[in-house]
Design an enzyme around this catalytic site. Sequence first.
Site, mmCIF file in Angstrom:
data_model
loop_
_atom_site.group_PDB
_atom_site.id
_atom_site.type_symbol
_atom_site.label_atom_id
_atom_site.label_comp_id
_atom_site.label_asym_id
_atom_site.label_seq_id
_atom_site.Cartn_x
_atom_site.Cartn_y
_atom_site.Cartn_z
ATOM 1 N N HIS A 472 -4.687 1.378 -6.678
ATOM 2 C CA HIS A 472 -4.568 1.085 -8.106
ATOM 3 C C HIS A 472 -5.745 1.631 -8.907
ATOM 4 O O HIS A 472 -5.715 1.637 -10.138
ATOM 5 C CB HIS A 472 -4.461 -0.429 -8.307
ATOM 6 C CG HIS A 472 -3.754 -0.820 -9.569
ATOM 7 N ND1 HIS A 472 -3.134 0.078 -10.395
ATOM 8 C CD2 HIS A 472 -3.571 -2.039 -10.152
ATOM 9 C CE1 HIS A 472 -2.597 -0.553 -11.421
ATOM 10 N NE2 HIS A 472 -2.852 -1.851 -11.301
ATOM 11 N N ASP A 476 -1.560 4.028 -11.638
ATOM 12 C CA ASP A 476 -1.144 2.886 -12.444
ATOM 13 C C ASP A 476 0.223 2.390 -11.979
ATOM 14 O O ASP A 476 0.969 3.097 -11.284
ATOM 15 C CB ASP A 476 -1.079 3.270 -13.924
ATOM 16 C CG ASP A 476 -2.448 3.596 -14.499
ATOM 17 O OD1 ASP A 476 -3.437 2.989 -14.022
ATOM 18 O OD2 ASP A 476 -2.530 4.446 -15.400
#
Length: 501
Positions: A472, A476
């Site tokens: 992450h 995204d």
Amino acid sequence: MSIEVRVPTLGESVTEATVATWFKKPGDTVAVDEMLCELETDKVTVEVPSPAAGTLGEIVAAEGDTVGVDALLATIAEGAGADTAKPAATDSAEAAPAAAAGGKSVDVMVPTLGESVTEATVSTWFKSVGDTVAQDEMLCELETDKVSVEVPAPAAGTLTEIVAPEGTTVDATAKLAVLSTGDGAAAAAPAAPAAAPAPATSGKDVENAPSANKMMAEAGLSADQVQGSGRDGRVMKEDVQKALAAGATAAAAPAPAAAPRAPVPADDAAREERVKMTKLRQTIAKRLKDSQNTAAMLTTYNEVDMTETMALRKEYKDLFEKKHGVRLGFMSFFTKACCHALKEVPEVNAEIDGTDIVYKNFVHMGIAAGTPQGLVVPVIRDADQMSFAEIEKAIAEKGKRARDGKLSMAEMQGGTFTISNGGVYGSLMSSPILNPPQSGILGMHKIQDRPMVINGEIKIRPMMYLALSYDHRIVDGKGAVTFLVRVKEALEDPRRLLMDL
């Protein structure tokens, strides 16, 4: 006779090194494989062993000198210190050379282990002292942190001495055994005992790499806060870097468990079996834990209706196998689907390097494969440029080599994305773990018939859950979901793969 000591191969793209430390001085007696000096490159620290027993003569490259590959470092007067270099020889051991007087001795050395692999553990000897062996017959097996390596006999003869018994850790230039060849080979003394490895020197008596000492002093670390990976526990530069990255407290913690093992009742202890982890399993454990500690890992899920892909495979699998000589499986469909999705969402095919993001304009696809020794991930290079048949052939060939333990280290490096198929073991859903430094891994699962609502009607469809674990920090949620949706679309309408849609 004078023997030259030269700079060893330093690794891919490394052309020069600096002489950091000389452990011996001119006039000192040295044994075979005894460490003479230490070199430092911009990537690793390299130890230089003595190629022969004797007396160290002239030191050509002094500490601080920069030298190229194969440059002359020093000379050794061979034989001058040979008697003192091997004080452990016994009467029975001396009988072997005498018996083999009609022939000659051949050293069995550690074979090439691969780039960046500096040591191995002797796992199994297939022959004993006194056994007759044929040329290229397997003598022993070594384990590294990546692969198992078989060591063949360099010549026909009799095994007269085992220098490195099972369990011994040897470096990339070490001697494993001695063969006697020629007329006296059959008469070699079988009672010669295997040479015991020299006792490991305590880490407190070992001089650490100069660059490591400097870095520890600058960071305020003591030697007991850094786990040394060099010979006899010597602390190297990269060990200090790892300690700084993990934090001094974590580096000083005992491995592999943070808490001591709870007491076990005597009755239970008698029924337990304790087996040392293989180098491969230790590396797997370390890399997986590093992955959890380093990446901000999340997993997103979706499901795919495999009806169209299964129908296309069924229709063409016989013709495909007849033409290409390999079976048409599902992995080529998934590999193609992922390659298409990675073009649209390139961050899933990228990696973090410090404060930079490195985007890969190619796909080196890692295909996770289970073996009796553990999970390995061979890499299919430039998978995005390959046809279905080329992908299937590559997967079949890499899978066989993985099961046979024949994969080289180069075949498991450089992957940009990984596919893991837990469905072959019956997994219905799982969260795959990232393969550092990659930023994405796709988990495939079992195909199972389930009732689905299709155009207002309930139909039975072959469904598979898909899981994408991603980093992450650079991927995204929108990118992760988009990637998985594109894979789903390609598999539910495989004609999109042919149209590059």
